[in-house]
Design a protein around this motif. Structure first.
Motif, mmCIF file in Angstrom:
data_model
loop_
_atom_site.group_PDB
_atom_site.id
_atom_site.type_symbol
_atom_site.label_atom_id
_atom_site.label_comp_id
_atom_site.label_asym_id
_atom_site.label_seq_id
_atom_site.Cartn_x
_atom_site.Cartn_y
_atom_site.Cartn_z
ATOM 1 N N PHE A 134 -3.797 3.378 3.819
ATOM 2 C CA PHE A 134 -3.613 3.696 2.396
ATOM 3 C C PHE A 134 -3.843 5.185 2.150
ATOM 4 O O PHE A 134 -3.020 5.863 1.507
ATOM 5 C CB PHE A 134 -4.603 2.869 1.571
ATOM 6 N N PHE A 135 -4.950 5.708 2.643
ATOM 7 C CA PHE A 135 -5.283 7.102 2.363
ATOM 8 C C PHE A 135 -4.332 8.065 3.072
ATOM 9 O O PHE A 135 -3.946 9.090 2.492
ATOM 10 C CB PHE A 135 -6.731 7.401 2.742
ATOM 11 N N PRO A 161 -7.600 0.603 4.572
ATOM 12 C CA PRO A 161 -7.976 1.860 3.902
ATOM 13 C C PRO A 161 -7.491 3.104 4.637
ATOM 14 O O PRO A 161 -7.116 4.091 3.993
ATOM 15 C CB PRO A 161 -9.515 1.794 3.898
ATOM 16 N N CYS A 162 -7.483 3.067 5.956
ATOM 17 C CA CYS A 162 -6.994 4.219 6.733
ATOM 18 C C CYS A 162 -5.517 4.468 6.441
ATOM 19 O O CYS A 162 -5.084 5.608 6.191
ATOM 20 C CB CYS A 162 -7.196 3.975 8.227
ATOM 21 N N ALA A 175 -8.146 -5.023 1.788
ATOM 22 C CA ALA A 175 -8.636 -5.282 3.146
ATOM 23 C C ALA A 175 -9.480 -6.556 3.189
ATOM 24 O O ALA A 175 -9.319 -7.394 4.095
ATOM 25 C CB ALA A 175 -9.435 -4.087 3.654
ATOM 26 N N ALA A 230 -7.118 4.660 -5.034
ATOM 27 C CA ALA A 230 -6.834 4.272 -3.646
ATOM 28 C C ALA A 230 -8.079 3.709 -2.977
ATOM 29 O O ALA A 230 -7.995 2.725 -2.223
ATOM 30 C CB ALA A 230 -6.305 5.466 -2.859
ATOM 31 N N ALA A 231 -9.230 4.311 -3.249
ATOM 32 C CA ALA A 231 -10.473 3.841 -2.633
ATOM 33 C C ALA A 231 -10.769 2.397 -3.035
ATOM 34 O O ALA A 231 -11.055 1.543 -2.181
ATOM 35 C CB ALA A 231 -11.628 4.753 -3.026
ATOM 36 N N SER A 283 -7.753 -0.206 -1.804
ATOM 37 C CA SER A 283 -7.642 -0.441 -0.359
ATOM 38 C C SER A 283 -8.763 -1.345 0.161
ATOM 39 O O SER A 283 -8.527 -2.200 1.023
ATOM 40 C CB SER A 283 -7.638 0.892 0.400
ATOM 41 N N VAL A 284 -9.967 -1.184 -0.377
ATOM 42 C CA VAL A 284 -11.085 -2.028 0.054
ATOM 43 C C VAL A 284 -10.872 -3.480 -0.371
ATOM 44 O O VAL A 284 -11.088 -4.420 0.410
ATOM 45 C CB VAL A 284 -12.424 -1.487 -0.509
ATOM 46 N N CYS A 307 0.832 -1.209 0.000
ATOM 47 C CA CYS A 307 0.000 0.000 0.000
ATOM 48 C C CYS A 307 0.867 1.260 0.000
ATOM 49 O O CYS A 307 0.635 2.191 -0.787
ATOM 50 C CB CYS A 307 -0.924 0.005 1.216
#
Length: 457
Positions: free
Chosen positions: A148-149, A145-146, A109, A101-102, A105-106, A67
């Motif tokens: 990654f962003f 996701p946290c 995860a 990224a959205a 990342s999902v 990531c």
């Protein structure tokens, strides 16, 4: 109002040093709360809990490294377009990277949560720490996701030449993480799950605040609806650069997983020693990582501006800083390694303390190899040759696998200590000729472009 910073003119050393310092402070903060996290777990929950957190370290690096690598790669076209002063395309790259990224990342995860238990079995995690390791790893994967962003937003801001703003958000996350660690572990009695929840929540909140700040304070990022649309051509470019960087970290992590798996088979004491030693080592080597990240932005901007000669000046300046720091760290760890180990382990745990000290003594002797690796790898990535840089990760992976399969079963923990240094040397043997090749390509490209422009004129 936040400001961006070009590094395409002026002396290389002060520019890189000024850019590196906030990065370094941020990395030190990150490693500090990692140290505090492990110290709280080790001192309040015991050696088994500390081993539970450490048993999955390399797996966390495999996933989060991918990531973070992608995020760093997504920032490279932004830095290049910023250096070329093509601000419209730069803003489009930012918008597309957030959408990528959205989705990524999902998916990551979900897949990692499903495979979490199988991963730990494959790594031969000792049964007495399996449940704790599973809980810690699962919460970490849910929070992908946290992470990654937060890393993507930091990478974009750094691409604009601002390394200070990500530091302040990281400071916020670090302080919040430590407070939540104590609250979740001591007040709520959530055990190792509390340590993981504290980290995920603090990074998530920091990412949200960073996003709001970035678009409100950076005027250069204020774009039109057209610039914010998803563009498949730009997405392909981002993936072409970002995915190899992510894979490079993952490939490197595969070797680390093999090494940690071999170490796990040596027993809980070795796992605990490995955990404490790695936390301390990561704290001290983050300077090399910071220099590398600075060189990625520096080289990306100068590549975009068509100034390859400044990239070589940056290499020499960063190498000088690296050597000075490596010498300082060597002296500090050779004398103080045993005292640092006491942060995590009770003085009565003599075997763990001795193994931790041995690991750190071996590692610090090879820090210049790691420093060179970071500088060259990130420079090559910064000018867009991410596929080439990825092969240095393959060299690291092969070295660690060979140590894991043939050295650890024979020599035990001492072989584990030499796993990373052998990987650094293997990567450098690839990166030195790779950089020479890339630098010659860049000079030839600039010369060709200059000749064409003169002919047209």
């Amino acid at each position: 109002m936040a400001t961006s910073k070009e590094m395409t003119a002026g002396p290389a050393l002060p520019l890189i040093l000024k850019f590196t310092l906030p990065l370094l402070l941020g990395n030190l903060l990150q490693q500090t709360y990692s140290l505090v996290d492990a110290a709280i777990v080790g001192n309040f929950l015991g050696i088994n809990a500390l081993a539970s957190v450490g048993a999955s370290t390399s797996v966390v690096f495999l996933i989060l490294g991918f990531c973070n690598g992608c995020c760093g790669g997504f920032g490279i076209p932004v830095a290049q377009k910023f250096g070329a002063r093509d601000y419209s395309t730069m803003r489009s790259y930012v918008a597309v990277s957030l959408k990528l990224a959205a989705g990524m990342s999902v998916v990551i995860a979900l897949l990692t949560c499903i495979l979490c238990e199988d991963i730990l079995w494959i790594m031969r995690t000792p049964e007495n720490i399996f449940e704790g390791a599973y809980t810690y790893l699962l919460v970490t994967f849910i929070g992908v996701p946290c992470t990654f962003f937060y890393n993507l937003l930091s990478s974009i801001i750094r691409a604009l030449g601002d390394s200070k703003t990500p530091f302040w958000f990281l400071l916020f996350a670090a302080v919040l993480n430590i407070i939540l660690d104590l609250f979740c572990i001591l007040a709520l009695d959530w055990g190792v799950a509390g340590a993981a929840i504290a980290t995920v929540f603090s990074q998530g909140l920091s990412a949200v605040l960073c996003y709001i700040y970035m678009y409100r304070k950076f005027e250069i990022l204020q774009g039109t609806p057209k610039e914010r649309r998803f563009q498949s051509k730009l997405a392909k470019t981002l993936l072409y650069i970002g995915v190899p960087m992510g894979l490079q970290f993952s490939i490197t992590a595969i070797g680390s997983i093999m090494l940690q798996s071999a170490n796990n088979a040596l027993g809980t004491a070795c796992v605990a020693a490995f955990t404490s030693a790695m936390r301390i080592k990561m704290f001290f080597i983050c300077t090399f990582e910071s220099l590398g990240i600075a060189m990625a932005t520096y080289s990306g901007q100068n590549y975009g501006a068509g100034k390859p000669e400044r990239i070589w000046l940056g290499i020499k300046a960063s190498a000088l800083m690296m050597i000075i720091y490596a010498a300082f760290t060597f002296l500090l760890l050779m004398v103080g390694a045993k005292y640092f180990a006491l942060i995590f382990v009770d003085p009565s745990e003599t075997e763990i303390l001795l193994d931790t000290e041995l690991f750190l003594h071996v590692s610090c002797m090879f820090f210049p190899m790691l420093g060179l690796l970071c500088i060259l790898r990130y420079t090559i990535q910064g000018v867009g040759f991410t596929n080439l840089a990825m092969f240095s990760g393959v060299a690291e992976m092969i070295a660690r696998i060979l140590v894991s399969l043939y050295a650890v079963p024979v020599f035990g923990f001492i072989a584990v200590c030499y796993g990373d240094p052998m990987a650094w040397i293997a990567a450098d043997l690839f990166l030195v000729p790779a950089f020479i090749y890339v630098y010659r390509r860049l000079k030839k490209q600039v010369f060709t472009n200059s000749t064409v422009q003169q002919t047209v004129a």
